[in-house]
Design a protein around this motif. Sequence first.
Motif, PDB file in Angstrom:
ATOM      1  N   ARG A 144      -1.899   3.487 -32.049  1.00  0.00           N
ATOM      2  CA  ARG A 144      -1.834   2.210 -31.336  1.00  0.00           C
ATOM      3  C   ARG A 144      -0.835   1.270 -31.991  1.00  0.00           C
ATOM      4  O   ARG A 144      -0.049   0.607 -31.314  1.00  0.00           O
ATOM      5  N   ASP A 179      -7.628  -5.222 -25.554  1.00  0.00           N
ATOM      6  CA  ASP A 179      -8.379  -3.992 -25.800  1.00  0.00           C
ATOM      7  C   ASP A 179      -9.164  -4.081 -27.106  1.00  0.00           C
ATOM      8  O   ASP A 179      -8.596  -3.926 -28.200  1.00  0.00           O
ATOM      9  N   ARG A 180     -10.432  -4.428 -26.982  1.00  0.00           N
ATOM     10  CA  ARG A 180     -11.420  -4.413 -28.072  1.00  0.00           C
ATOM     11  C   ARG A 180     -11.363  -5.592 -29.036  1.00  0.00           C
ATOM     12  O   ARG A 180     -12.335  -5.857 -29.741  1.00  0.00           O
ATOM     13  N   SER A 243     -12.695  -4.403 -22.897  1.00  0.00           N
ATOM     14  CA  SER A 243     -11.415  -4.140 -22.242  1.00  0.00           C
ATOM     15  C   SER A 243     -11.194  -5.202 -21.176  1.00  0.00           C
ATOM     16  O   SER A 243     -11.986  -5.322 -20.228  1.00  0.00           O
ATOM     17  N   GLN A 244     -10.118  -5.964 -21.347  1.00  0.00           N
ATOM     18  CA  GLN A 244      -9.802  -6.990 -20.359  1.00  0.00           C
ATOM     19  C   GLN A 244      -9.511  -6.365 -19.004  1.00  0.00           C
ATOM     20  O   GLN A 244      -9.902  -6.897 -17.970  1.00  0.00           O
ATOM     21  N   GLN A 245      -8.844  -5.193 -19.004  1.00  0.00           N
ATOM     22  CA  GLN A 245      -8.511  -4.532 -17.743  1.00  0.00           C
ATOM     23  C   GLN A 245      -9.762  -4.096 -16.993  1.00  0.00           C
ATOM     24  O   GLN A 245      -9.836  -4.207 -15.761  1.00  0.00           O
ATOM     25  N   LYS A 246     -10.767  -3.608 -17.704  1.00  0.00           N
ATOM     26  CA  LYS A 246     -11.999  -3.179 -17.042  1.00  0.00           C
ATOM     27  C   LYS A 246     -12.740  -4.363 -16.437  1.00  0.00           C
ATOM     28  O   LYS A 246     -13.354  -4.244 -15.368  1.00  0.00           O
TER      29      LYS A 246
END
Length: 597
Positions: A144, A179-180, A243-246
């Motif tokens: 990452r 992410d996290r 997760s912001q996307q989720k």
Amino acid sequence: MTTRRGLATLPAVHRSYVLPLCYLLPLWLAVPGYAAGVDYDVRIDAPSAIEKLLEDNLGILRWRGNDYIDQEQLSRLYEATPAEIEKLLGPLGYFKPRIESSLQPDGKGWLARFKVEPGAEALIFDVDLQVAGAIRDEPDFRPRWAELIEVWPLPIGAPFTQSDWDSAKRRGLQALIIDRFPAAKIRESRAEIDPERPSAELAVLFDSGPRFTFGELQINGLNKYPRKLVERMVTFRPGEGYSQQKLLDFQTELQNTPYFSSVFMDMPLDPAQPADVPVRVELVEAPARKTDIGLGFDTDKGPRGSLAYRYTNLRRLGWIGSTGLDLQKEEQSFNLGVELPPDEKRYRYSSAYKVEHSDVSGLDSWTHTFGVQRTRLRGEIEVTQALQYTRETTRRMTSAGEEKNRARALIPSQSWTQRDLDNLNDPQRGTVMSWQLAGATRAALSDTDFLRAWGRIAWYHPAGERGLWLLRGEAGQVLAEDSADVPTKWLFRAGGANSVRGYKYQSLGVQDEGAVLGGRVLATASAEYQHKIVDRWRAAVFADFGGAALDWTNFKAYRGYGVGARWISPVGPFALDLARGVEARRTRIHFSLGVGF
């Protein structure tokens, strides 16, 4: 922020520069009870990229025309200007500009001249990226972090500007936040500038903060619908990393249903309590019953009237029941349907009954269809599997009198569509691709064996600042011994506003005693250029060709070309076209609403 000997640390300078207080104070102290300001003009000779910046921000220009500026104060403004220029150019990466200036009488006033050569841009000499915090304990930390370094937008050798530097830090921070690690922050950052080289050495220390995980779902606002309706659409599990996307996907899933008029989500992000953080969902339910009445006109199908009714809570389970009546000059239809809420795998199951009447190009048909299907949308791709039973009766006049034909078929099908567009209502860049495979067999409630394949693609690409290219093509083929027993809907005809313009709707096919029957092969293509005229209006020129036929040996490509106008409405482009059919030797007007795909 640290400074090394021989290096100057970049100050936090904004584009809107404020004249230092040491220069302003003498001005105000020197203001008499009455004053007649000195007249002066300012000329700036600089590259166009920086000229406007200087004109908008230099103090000597802002004070011009002020009645309280006398000759002594003008002299002070003039002397302060070179330092202002240097501070304005610093954030752009120019740290050693050459400035020539003069202040001379000019008629009844004064003329101040400033010639600015910005010099060489500062280039990035070194970049030091570091990260601290709980992210270092993650199994995927190394790949990452390597990915972040790889996509870092300010590599060694790139020009340095303050705005790019700020943007790069925000981008790096955002990569952690989404992410996290939503509580991530920048612990330290510095940009050390050596004006002599000129060069910049950058260093950032990101602090990821603690790892956050999703907790229980807290739902407020449900009155009519069951809680299970919302839980089926959740895109995460308790204990899973944040997760912001989720979260956005979950919100989008809820907003795209007809159940809710408003969806708001909140997740408290307290670094002291990062584990099992509850996700709060605030919902405002939409009315369960909705009636739509529509009137319109279409150059392909003539006047149109429609009536639709929808109820979104059958059996109090969120099942959607719908019925609709659509009346047009050449086509009419009535339908009944039931759609279930999406299941855990995001599939939407539905069933429907539809009766259609069509009288187009000399062929009169009645079609009854009952079908079931499931659809799933994942990102940009929508996939549908369907099974439908069709009974069709067609009539047409021949030299021997009225000819009647009946056909029935049980048709399984698979459809796939990908929409990769920058804007669904007014695309400027991207593609839309779609294909379908369907068939029937005598062994299963059908009068004939056939296999049907069809595909279409549309490509949008900008042409300069005001232009747009649209290329579109489609092709299809039906494999069957005889077309007579294949339902007309599963054969091909071409012509009309979204096909080959310059020809009547579905007038290109198999010509047979004054009627146009469906063909077993289809191919069409279109090239269109649009140019923005003013506001939402565009002009267009286009060329279309294509047709449908019994087979490829009898295929003929008909040609059409013309000009048109486009108005970009809130629901999509409104298109008005004047098209000339080459083989028909006739000019037709077409108009349509929405993206033509």
